[in-house]
Scaffold this motif. Structure first.
Motif, PDB file in Angstrom:
ATOM      1  N   SER A 135      69.851 116.928  49.782  1.00 17.58           N
ATOM      2  CA  SER A 135      68.590 116.210  49.638  1.00 17.58           C
ATOM      3  C   SER A 135      67.692 116.577  50.809  1.00 17.58           C
ATOM      4  O   SER A 135      68.056 116.366  51.971  1.00 17.58           O
ATOM      5  CB  SER A 135      68.836 114.689  49.609  1.00 17.58           C
ATOM      6  OG  SER A 135      67.614 113.999  49.476  1.00 17.58           O
ATOM      7  N   TYR A 168      64.464 115.968  53.039  1.00 20.43           N
ATOM      8  CA  TYR A 168      63.645 114.789  53.332  1.00 20.43           C
ATOM      9  C   TYR A 168      62.821 115.033  54.586  1.00 20.43           C
ATOM     10  O   TYR A 168      63.332 115.531  55.590  1.00 20.43           O
ATOM     11  CB  TYR A 168      64.532 113.553  53.529  1.00 20.43           C
ATOM     12  CG  TYR A 168      63.754 112.259  53.436  1.00 20.43           C
ATOM     13  CD1 TYR A 168      63.563 111.639  52.210  1.00 20.43           C
ATOM     14  CD2 TYR A 168      63.189 111.668  54.566  1.00 20.43           C
ATOM     15  CE1 TYR A 168      62.830 110.466  52.104  1.00 20.43           C
ATOM     16  CE2 TYR A 168      62.460 110.496  54.463  1.00 20.43           C
ATOM     17  CZ  TYR A 168      62.283 109.896  53.232  1.00 20.43           C
ATOM     18  OH  TYR A 168      61.556 108.735  53.126  1.00 20.43           O
ATOM     19  N   HIS A 205      57.860 105.265  51.786  1.00 19.42           N
ATOM     20  CA  HIS A 205      59.034 104.607  51.200  1.00 19.42           C
ATOM     21  C   HIS A 205      59.422 103.295  51.868  1.00 19.42           C
ATOM     22  O   HIS A 205      60.084 102.465  51.240  1.00 19.42           O
ATOM     23  CB  HIS A 205      60.235 105.560  51.255  1.00 19.42           C
ATOM     24  CG  HIS A 205      60.066 106.763  50.398  1.00 19.42           C
ATOM     25  ND1 HIS A 205      60.748 107.939  50.614  1.00 19.42           N
ATOM     26  CD2 HIS A 205      59.284 106.983  49.307  1.00 19.42           C
ATOM     27  CE1 HIS A 205      60.409 108.829  49.702  1.00 19.42           C
ATOM     28  NE2 HIS A 205      59.517 108.274  48.899  1.00 19.42           N
ATOM     29  N   SER A 211      66.052 105.285  51.488  1.00 16.67           N
ATOM     30  CA  SER A 211      64.996 105.888  50.672  1.00 16.67           C
ATOM     31  C   SER A 211      65.544 106.974  49.757  1.00 16.67           C
ATOM     32  O   SER A 211      65.104 107.118  48.611  1.00 16.67           O
ATOM     33  CB  SER A 211      63.911 106.471  51.582  1.00 16.67           C
ATOM     34  OG  SER A 211      63.355 105.466  52.405  1.00 16.67           O
ATOM     35  N   VAL A 212      66.528 107.743  50.241  1.00 21.12           N
ATOM     36  CA  VAL A 212      67.098 108.835  49.457  1.00 21.12           C
ATOM     37  C   VAL A 212      68.070 108.324  48.404  1.00 21.12           C
ATOM     38  O   VAL A 212      68.022 108.747  47.236  1.00 21.12           O
ATOM     39  CB  VAL A 212      67.807 109.845  50.385  1.00 21.12           C
ATOM     40  CG1 VAL A 212      68.616 110.856  49.575  1.00 21.12           C
ATOM     41  CG2 VAL A 212      66.799 110.562  51.268  1.00 21.12           C
ATOM     42  N   PRO A 214      66.564 104.707  45.810  1.00 17.84           N
ATOM     43  CA  PRO A 214      65.123 104.872  45.598  1.00 17.84           C
ATOM     44  C   PRO A 214      64.469 103.607  45.058  1.00 17.84           C
ATOM     45  O   PRO A 214      65.003 102.944  44.171  1.00 17.84           O
ATOM     46  CB  PRO A 214      65.040 106.019  44.590  1.00 17.84           C
ATOM     47  CG  PRO A 214      66.412 106.154  44.011  1.00 17.84           C
ATOM     48  CD  PRO A 214      67.364 105.680  45.047  1.00 17.84           C
TER      49      PRO A 214
END
Length: 201
Positions: free
Chosen positions: A12, A14, A22, A118-119, A122
């Motif tokens: 991921s 970011y 977020h 946030s990842v 979500p």
């Protein structure tokens, strides 16, 4: 780190500036200087971005943790649109000329936990920070049914250091009747490893 040899690990990507979209501004602006001061190694030649964190993600039930990577990067110019003093704050933290010097690891872990939320969750946002009790971050403050994330960081020690924290904190959180859901977000800078464990329900 868990995983089957020869298989591709999920990654991921970011950027820290995305964190302002977020999560709540006040939490983000307070933690980003610490993240930037803490994450890069202190070698003579700075590491290039992105900074890779190998992460294990697990839920209760005895299933094998999911292994992934978070590739963390940032753009100082974009970040300084939200915090014009960011470069100066980072420089002071790195040099030790700040009363927050002893809290860099702790506050960086808070910032990285915001990234993990946030990842991996979500749409969920931290609404408040608990003072003096776990969990550190609350996602839902409903009395008797708290939902949140407990956070900790270590400068070194790798996965063994993180797992010892989890084994210490996990049972206490599970025993709390006022907590309906809780995760533990753990971070280490050298080597860059992380764990996100849902310990309840």
């Amino acid at each position: 780190m868990s995983g089957v040899p020869g298989t591709e690990i999920e990654r991921s990507n970011y950027t820290l500036e995305t964190l302002y979209e977020h999560q709540e501004h006040d939490f983000v602006v307070d933690t980003i200087p610490h993240v930037i001061a803490w994450v890069p190694s202190r070698d003579v030649a700075p590491d290039p971005q992105p900074f890779m964190f190998h992460m294990d993600v697990a839920s209760p039930g005895g299933t094998e943790p999911r292994s992934m990577e978070i590739a963390l990067a940032w753009n100082m110019e974009a970040l300084e649109r939200h915090d014009v003093d960011l470069s100066a704050k980072v420089a002071r933290l790195r040099s030790g000329r700040s009363v927050d010097r002893e809290r860099v690891t702790e506050n960086a872990a808070y910032g990285l936990a915001l990234v993990a939320i946030s990842v991996l969750m979500p749409g969920r946002r931290v609404i408040t920070i608990c003072k003096g009790e776990a969990p550190d971050f609350l996602l839902d403050a409903t009395p008797g049914a708290l939902r949140g994330v407990e956070v900790a960081g270590r400068s070194s020690g790798g996965l063994p250091a993180l797992r010892s924290i989890r084994l210490e904190k996990g049972p206490r959180l599970v025993a709390r009747r006022d907590i309906a859901e809780v995760h533990i977000s753990l971070w280490c800078a050298a080597p860059r490893v992380s764990e996100l464990y849902q310990v309840k329900p």
